[in-house]
Design a protein around this motif. Structure first.
Motif, mmCIF file in Angstrom:
data_model
loop_
_atom_site.group_PDB
_atom_site.id
_atom_site.type_symbol
_atom_site.label_atom_id
_atom_site.label_comp_id
_atom_site.label_asym_id
_atom_site.label_seq_id
_atom_site.Cartn_x
_atom_site.Cartn_y
_atom_site.Cartn_z
ATOM 1 N N GLY A 46 0.765 -1.277 -0.125
ATOM 2 C CA GLY A 46 0.075 -0.188 0.056
ATOM 3 C C GLY A 46 0.763 1.257 -0.219
ATOM 4 O O GLY A 46 2.184 1.241 -0.143
ATOM 5 N N GLY A 47 0.200 2.271 -0.072
ATOM 6 C CA GLY A 47 1.006 3.574 0.158
ATOM 7 C C GLY A 47 1.326 4.149 -1.209
ATOM 8 O O GLY A 47 2.454 4.795 -1.399
ATOM 9 N N GLY A 48 0.520 4.278 -2.225
ATOM 10 C CA GLY A 48 0.340 4.874 -3.585
ATOM 11 C C GLY A 48 1.278 4.061 -4.473
ATOM 12 O O GLY A 48 1.805 2.903 -4.126
ATOM 13 N N ASN A 49 1.406 4.780 -5.718
ATOM 14 C CA ASN A 49 2.000 3.986 -6.880
ATOM 15 C C ASN A 49 3.268 4.301 -7.015
ATOM 16 O O ASN A 49 3.995 5.421 -6.600
ATOM 17 C CB ASN A 49 1.288 4.346 -8.053
ATOM 18 N N GLU A 50 4.304 3.351 -7.653
ATOM 19 C CA GLU A 50 5.621 3.716 -7.577
ATOM 20 C C GLU A 50 5.898 3.826 -9.358
ATOM 21 O O GLU A 50 5.322 3.006 -10.066
ATOM 22 C CB GLU A 50 6.354 2.349 -7.117
ATOM 23 N N TRP A 51 6.586 5.008 -9.670
ATOM 24 C CA TRP A 51 6.948 4.973 -10.912
ATOM 25 C C TRP A 51 7.913 3.752 -11.617
ATOM 26 O O TRP A 51 8.843 3.646 -10.966
ATOM 27 C CB TRP A 51 7.791 6.322 -11.370
ATOM 28 N N VAL A 52 7.388 3.312 -12.683
ATOM 29 C CA VAL A 52 8.292 2.091 -13.033
ATOM 30 C C VAL A 52 8.510 2.297 -14.352
ATOM 31 O O VAL A 52 9.062 1.584 -15.394
ATOM 32 C CB VAL A 52 7.426 0.784 -13.119
ATOM 33 N N GLY A 53 8.107 3.347 -14.991
ATOM 34 C CA GLY A 53 8.509 3.843 -16.641
ATOM 35 C C GLY A 53 7.863 3.078 -17.333
ATOM 36 O O GLY A 53 6.636 2.861 -17.399
ATOM 37 N N LEU A 54 8.460 2.362 -18.538
ATOM 38 C CA LEU A 54 7.924 1.366 -19.526
ATOM 39 C C LEU A 54 7.831 -0.093 -19.044
ATOM 40 O O LEU A 54 7.422 -0.794 -19.794
ATOM 41 C CB LEU A 54 8.654 1.647 -20.659
ATOM 42 N N ASP A 55 8.245 -0.219 -17.873
ATOM 43 C CA ASP A 55 7.908 -1.626 -17.510
ATOM 44 C C ASP A 55 6.793 -2.461 -17.798
ATOM 45 O O ASP A 55 6.617 -3.470 -18.298
ATOM 46 C CB ASP A 55 8.241 -1.730 -15.825
ATOM 47 N N GLN A 84 6.390 -5.641 -20.077
ATOM 48 C CA GLN A 84 5.733 -6.804 -19.609
ATOM 49 C C GLN A 84 4.653 -7.314 -20.359
ATOM 50 O O GLN A 84 4.522 -8.596 -21.007
ATOM 51 C CB GLN A 84 5.435 -6.662 -18.098
ATOM 52 N N VAL A 85 3.637 -6.429 -20.830
ATOM 53 C CA VAL A 85 2.649 -6.523 -21.833
ATOM 54 C C VAL A 85 3.074 -7.065 -22.971
ATOM 55 O O VAL A 85 2.788 -8.121 -23.740
ATOM 56 C CB VAL A 85 1.710 -5.596 -21.805
ATOM 57 N N ALA A 140 0.498 -14.377 -24.697
ATOM 58 C CA ALA A 140 -1.077 -14.213 -24.894
ATOM 59 C C ALA A 140 -1.538 -12.723 -25.502
ATOM 60 O O ALA A 140 -2.468 -12.722 -26.024
ATOM 61 C CB ALA A 140 -1.699 -14.526 -23.604
ATOM 62 N N TYR A 141 -0.614 -11.554 -25.135
ATOM 63 C CA TYR A 141 -1.002 -10.678 -25.497
ATOM 64 C C TYR A 141 -0.863 -10.363 -27.169
ATOM 65 O O TYR A 141 -1.864 -9.797 -27.532
ATOM 66 C CB TYR A 141 -0.207 -9.468 -24.905
ATOM 67 N N TRP A 142 0.133 -10.772 -27.648
ATOM 68 C CA TRP A 142 0.471 -10.966 -29.144
ATOM 69 C C TRP A 142 -0.831 -11.756 -29.751
ATOM 70 O O TRP A 142 -1.363 -11.343 -30.680
ATOM 71 C CB TRP A 142 1.916 -11.165 -29.260
ATOM 72 N N ALA A 143 -1.267 -12.951 -29.031
ATOM 73 C CA ALA A 143 -2.074 -13.675 -29.637
ATOM 74 C C ALA A 143 -3.526 -12.993 -29.670
ATOM 75 O O ALA A 143 -4.240 -13.051 -30.588
ATOM 76 C CB ALA A 143 -2.366 -14.867 -28.987
#
Lengths: 294, 310
Positions: free
Chosen positions: A47-56, A60-61, A66-69
Motif C-alpha cells: 500500500g501507500g501509493g504507486n511507484e513510477w516504473v517507466g515503461l516496465d 511486460q505486456v 498471450a497479448y500478441w495472440a
C-alpha cells in the motif's frame, strides 16, 4: 464558420457549456489520465501509493505471448467481420437499389439485424450453433470433429465472427443504400443509353461513386469491431475455449477485473487507445472532405 | 429499372430472398426454440416447427431472469441516456455557436477529442471514477493543498465521496460524456440563418427564449433522430452495466446483462447445457423493445444513424 449575430452575455454562454465540460472532465479526461498514470506506475504491494516504473508495464505486456495472440485475433476478427458484413451489405444494397417490386419490404427486413441487441443475437447464435441442440447438431453428433464450437477454438472463432457480421451487415446495408440512392438518376440513365448493362453500371459507375462511403465504412467497422465485440464474445464463449476467442477488449476486462492487474490492463488500454486514435485520425482525413456546412 | 433484364431480375430476387432468409431464419429459430420443452430442444435435430409451450417458457424466463425489474432498469437507463444526451448536446452546442466567449475553440476541441476513445477502451479507470465520482475533485483539492489548509484552519478533513455504482446516475452519466450529439446540433445551428436571431432579438427575445421558442421547435427532427439512436445505443450497452451494477440482489442490473445468466457459461456456473427453451424465450423478450422502436421510428432511426456516425 462563425455566426455573425451572437449574444453578448458571455458568462451565460460559458454556463451553457459548463455541464458538458464537467461530465467530460469527470468521465473522459480523468479516466484517460488515470489510465496513463497507471500504465507507467505500479501499486506498491504494502500500500501507500504507486511507484513510477517507466515503461516496465509495457515491456511486460509486449513480452506476453498471450497479448500478441489477442492482437492477432483482434486483427483477424476486424478483417473478416469487415469483409463479410460490408460484402453482404453492399450486395443487398445494390440489389435493393435496382428498384424491383417488394423492394421496400426487403429494405425494412435488412435493417433488423442492426436493431437486434448484440448479446441477444449472441445468445441466439450460440443456440443455433450449439452442438447439442442447434442447426448443426446432427453433424456434431455423428462427426464431432466437423463442428464443435464448445471444444474447438477455430469453430468458436468462426461462430463469433459470423454472429458479429450478421448484426453489422445491417448497418453497412443502411449506409450503402443511402449512398447509392444519392447518386443522381440521370447518371445511371445516361450510361444505360450508352449501352452499359446493369452489372457494368454497378462496377464502373455506382461502386466508384460510393468510394467515400466504402472508405468510411472500412474505418468505422474496424474501430467498432474492437469495442462492440465484447458483449458477443462474453455471451457466446467467455473468451474460450482455452482463450481462443479472447479479443483485446476482452483481455483488458479479464486482466483488470478478474486478475486485478490494473497496471497491466492500463498499459493494454493505452496500446488500444493508440490504435483507435490512429484509426479515427485516418477516418477524419477522409470525412473532412465530405462535411459541408451550407 | 430502365431496361428489361429477366434473367438478372431473377438473380436479383434470389439475392434478396437469400438475404431475407439469413435475417429471418435465426429469428424464427429463436421463436421455435422458445416454444419447445427442455427435452424436445435438447435432442440433436433441426427444430423448425414451433411447439406448444411458448407461454410457459416466457413465464419461466420472466421469473428466472427477474425480467420485470430488469426491463424497467433498462428502460430508465435508456430514456435517461437519450434525454440527457438531447438536452446536454443542445445546450452545449447553443453555448458554443451563439456566444463568443474566450477559450471557445479550446472547449470545442476538448469535446471533439472525446469522439476518439469509446468507453470500452478506458473501462477500468472509468469504473474507479464511478465508485467515487468525487475522486477527481478530491485529488485536485489535495494537490492544490486546499484539503490541508481547511484541515489546519477548521480542523475538518475534506473527504468527498459519491458512489455511483448500483444507481441509475452511474449507469447514465458515463454514457452521456461524449460528443456525438453536440456536433449534430452544432452543425444544425450553423445552418440556421443569422436573420432569425436578429429578428428575434428585435422582438425582445433573450437567449433562453430564443433557444426554447425558435431553435428547439426548428430542430425537432434532429431531436427525434438523436433520441432514437441514443435510446438504442443505451439499450444495447453490455460492458458498462455489467460492471456498474455489482449488487445484483438489490439493484439488479439491465435486461441485456441478465441474458447471459439465463444461459450458463464456464464463468457463471461451470458450464453444462443451458435450458435453451427458457433462454430463447428470454432472448426474445429482451430483443423486442429495440425492434419495436426501430419499426416505429425507422425514418428517424436511419436519419440519426447516418447523421451521428459521420
Amino acid at each position: 464558420m462563425e455566426k455573425r449575430a451572437t449574444f453578448s452575455k458571455l458568462w451565460l454562454g460559458m454556463l451553457f457549456v459548463l455541464p458538458q465540460m464537467l461530465l467530460v472532465f469527470t468521465f473522459f479526461y480523468w479516466p484517460t489520465g488515470a489510465a496513463l498514470y497507471w500504465a507507467f506506475t505500479l501499486e506498491r504491494p504494502w500500500g501507500g501509493g504507486n511507484e513510477w516504473v517507466g515503461l516496465d508495464n509495457f515491456r511486460q505486456v509486449f513480452a506476453d505471448r498471450a497479448y500478441w495472440a489477442s492482437i492477432t485475433r483482434s486483427l483477424i476478427f476486424a478483417g473478416t467481420t469487415t469483409a463479410l458484413s460490408m460484402g453482404s451489405g453492399l450486395l443487398l444494397a445494390l440489389a435493393c437499389d435496382r428498384g424491383l417490386k417488394f423492394r421496400k419490404a426487403f429494405q425494412t427486413l435488412y435493417v433488423w439485424p442492426y436493431a437486434v441487441v448484440a448479446p441477444a443475437a449472441a445468445l441466439a447464435f450460440r443456440f443455433i450453433f450449439a452442438p447439442e441442440a442447434g442447426l448443426f447438431s446432427l453433424i456434431a453428433k455423428s462427426h464431432p470433429e466437423v463442428w464443435n464450437p464448445t471444444q474447438n477454438g477455430y469453430h468458436a472463432m468462426a461462430m463469433v465472427i459470423f454472429c458479429y457480421s450478421w448484426k453489422y451487415a445491417g448497418l453497412c446495408f443502411i449506409f450503402f443504400l443511402a449512398a447509392l440512392q444519392a447518386i443522381p438518376r440521370s447518371v445511371i440513365e445516361a450510361s444505360a443509353l450508352d449501352g452499359a448493362s446493369v452489372l457494368r453500371r454497378a462496377r464502373d459507375i455506382q461502386i466508384p461513386l460510393i468510394t467515400p462511403t466504402i472508405f468510411f465504412l472500412i474505418v468505422i467497422s474496424i474501430t467498432d469491431s474492437f469495442q462492440d465485440s465484447f458483449g458477443i464474445v462474453d455471451v457466446m464463449t467467455d473468451g474460450g475455449p482455452a482463450k481462443a476467442t479472447e479479443l483485446m477488449v476482452y483481455k483488458i476486462y479479464f486482466d483488470g477485473f478478474r486478475g486485478l492487474d490494473y497496471s497491466g490492463a492500463a498499459a493494454q488500454s493505452i496500446v488500444l487507445m493508440f490504435i483507435m486514435m490512429a484509426l479515427t485520425f485516418f477516418q477524419f482525413r477522409f470525412i473532412e472532405k465530405r462535411v459541408h456546412y451550407s | 429499372m430502365i431496361e428489361k433484364t429477366p434473367y438478372l431480375n431473377f438473380a436479383t430476387y434470389l439475392v434478396l430472398a437469400f438475404g431475407a432468409v439469413m435475417v429471418l431464419l435465426p429469428l424464427w429459430m429463436v421463436f421455435v426454440g422458445a416454444s419447445l420443452t427442455v427435452r424436445e430442444i435438447n435432442t440433436p435435430e433441426i427444430h423448425l416447427i414451433p411447439g406448444t409451450h411458448f407461454f410457459e417458457n416466457v413465464m419461466a424466463a420472466w421469473q428466472r431472469g427477474h425480467l420485470g425489474g430488469r426491463l424497467f432498469n433498462s428502460l430508465v437507463m435508456s430514456v435517461g441516456v437519450a434525454t440527457g444526451k438531447v438536452v446536454m448536446s443542445a445546450i452545449t452546442a447553443f453555448g458554443l455557436v451563439y456566444f463568443r466567449f474566450p477559450g471557445r475553440m479550446l472547449i470545442f476541441w476538448l469535446i471533439f477529442i472525446t469522439l476518439m476513445l469509446p468507453l470500452e477502451v478506458r473501462i477500468v479507470p472509468t469504473y474507479a471514477v464511478a465508485a467515487n465520482a468525487f475522486w477527481p475533485i478530491q485529488t485536485l483539492l489535495d494537490v492544490i493543498g486546499l484539503t490541508d489548509a481547511v484541515d489546519y484552519i477548521l480542523g475538518i478533513r475534506i473527504g468527498l465521496e459519491w458512489n455511483l455504482l448500483n444507481s441509475y446516475t452511474g449507469l447514465i452519466l458515463p454514457l452521456i460524456a461524449t460528443a456525438t450529439g453536440t456536433f449534430l446540433y452544432r452543425q444544425f445551428f450553423l445552418t440556421v440563418p443569422d436573420e432569425l436571431l436578429e429578428a428575434a432579438r428585435m422582438d425582445g427575445a433573450g437567449p433562453f427564449r430564443f433557444l426554447a421558442e425558435f431553435l428547439v421547435p426548428l430542430s425537432r427532427a434532429n431531436m427525434a433522430a438523436l433520441f432514437t439512436i441514443m435510446f438504442l445505443y443505451a439499450w444495447n450497452q453490455y460492458l458498462w452495466p455489467l460492471l456498474a451494477t455489482p449488487d445484483r440482489a438489490h439493484f439488479g442490473t439491465t435486461a441485456v446483462v441478465e441474458l447471459k445468466l439465463l444461459a450458463p457459461t464456464v464463468s457463471t456456473n461451470g458450464g453444462g447445457t443451458p435450458d435453451w427453451n427458457v433462454a430463447m424465450a428470454g432472448c426474445l423478450i429482451v430483443m423486442l423493445p429495440p425492434l419495436i422502436v426501430v419499426a416505429l421510428m425507422q425514418r428517424h432511426f436511419i436519419r440519426g444513424l447516418i447523421a451521428t456516425e459521420k
